[in-house]
Design an enzyme around this catalytic site. Structure first.
Site: not given
Ligand code: PGA
Length: 258
Positions: A15, A17, A173, A179, A219
């Site tokens: 992903n 983003k 998630e 992150g 992560s």
């Protein structure tokens, strides 16, 4: 049991983003395509920003990589400023859409009911859907993680038939792991995936739950992918930061079976 696991082909999803211009996306996608083995026992999916979908579609032409949007509207057209329809995604070369990502929930205030509309619209249009769920740190520390996840799954999947579940993938998630460099331990991830699969076998038949792919996200790195993928209920990963580097994502795609 083994038969069911074998049907759950690992799905390694990146992903991107809000990263990459079209040029950067083309370069990254080509490098990812080069890192994918020709004969592979796993699926690879890339979700670039909407503006880069066409460029990535061209860059991965001839590969088996699945192209995905990062979100999708439930309507095909109309007065929905800022939204992208299933048909527009397909026109740009995508076959899938991520729905309910925690950033959509946390930053843009998307509710479970709205996310359910997106899921339904995407499935109606034959897209593969990755429905994301996950609890916040406060919710986990208050012992409410499973309640929150149960609500997100139940409401997110309202009206989704068993047949449509074959085109749906869940992604767990935990918000506190996205992150942050703080991954759920493999035991925490496995426990939560097993809980979600158990819930699915209550909402649907057991075989639907047994065949559903559940991805872990938050992560994921080259250094932890092998142990995560070794867990019996983890069927793939949804990767943010480490998917922006072709070498890292290449190592993740080519995870080693422990
Ligand atoms: P991260 O993001 O890998 O950067 O933690 C995961 C995600 O949000 O899908």
């Amino acid at each position: 049991m083994m038969g069911f696991y074998m049907q759950r082909r690992p799905l390694m999803a990146g992903n991107w983003k809000m990263h990459t211009t079209r040029g950067e996306a083309r370069t990254l996608a080509s490098a990812v395509a080069a890192a994918c083995a020709k004969e592979s026992d796993r699926d690879v999916l890339l979700a670039p920003p909407f503006t880069a979908l066409s460029a990535v579609s061209q860059a991965i032409a001839g590969s088996a990589i699945i192209l995905s949007g990062q979100n999708v509207c439930w309507q095909e057209q109309g007065a929905f400023t800022g939204e992208i329809s299933p048909g527009m995604l397909k026109d740009a070369g995508a076959r899938a859409a991520i729905v309910g990502h925690s950033e959509r929930r946390q930053i843009f205030g998307e509710s479970d009911a709205l996310i359910n509309q997106r899921v339904a619209g995407a499935l109606r249009s034959d897209l593969l859907v990755i429905l994301c769920v996950g609890e916040t740190l406060d919710e986990r520390e208050a012992g409410k993680a499973f309640n929150v996840l149960e609500n997100q799954v139940r409401i997110g999947l309202t009206g989704v038939t068993a047949e449509n579940m074959t085109r749906l993938v869940l992604a767990y998630e935990p918000v506190w792991a996205i992150g942050t460099g703080r991954t759920a331990t493999k035991e925490q991830a496995q426990e939560t995936h097993a809980f979600i699969r158990g819930l699915l076998s209550q909402l649907y038949e057991k075989n639907v739950a047994d065949q559903l792919r559940i991805l872990y996200g938050g992560s994921v790195k080259p250094t932890n992918v092998d142990e995560l993928m070794a867990q019996p209920d983890i069927d793939g990963v949804l990767v943010g930061g480490a998917a922006l580097d072709a070498a890292s994502f290449g190592r993740i795609i080519n995870f080693e079976q422990e």
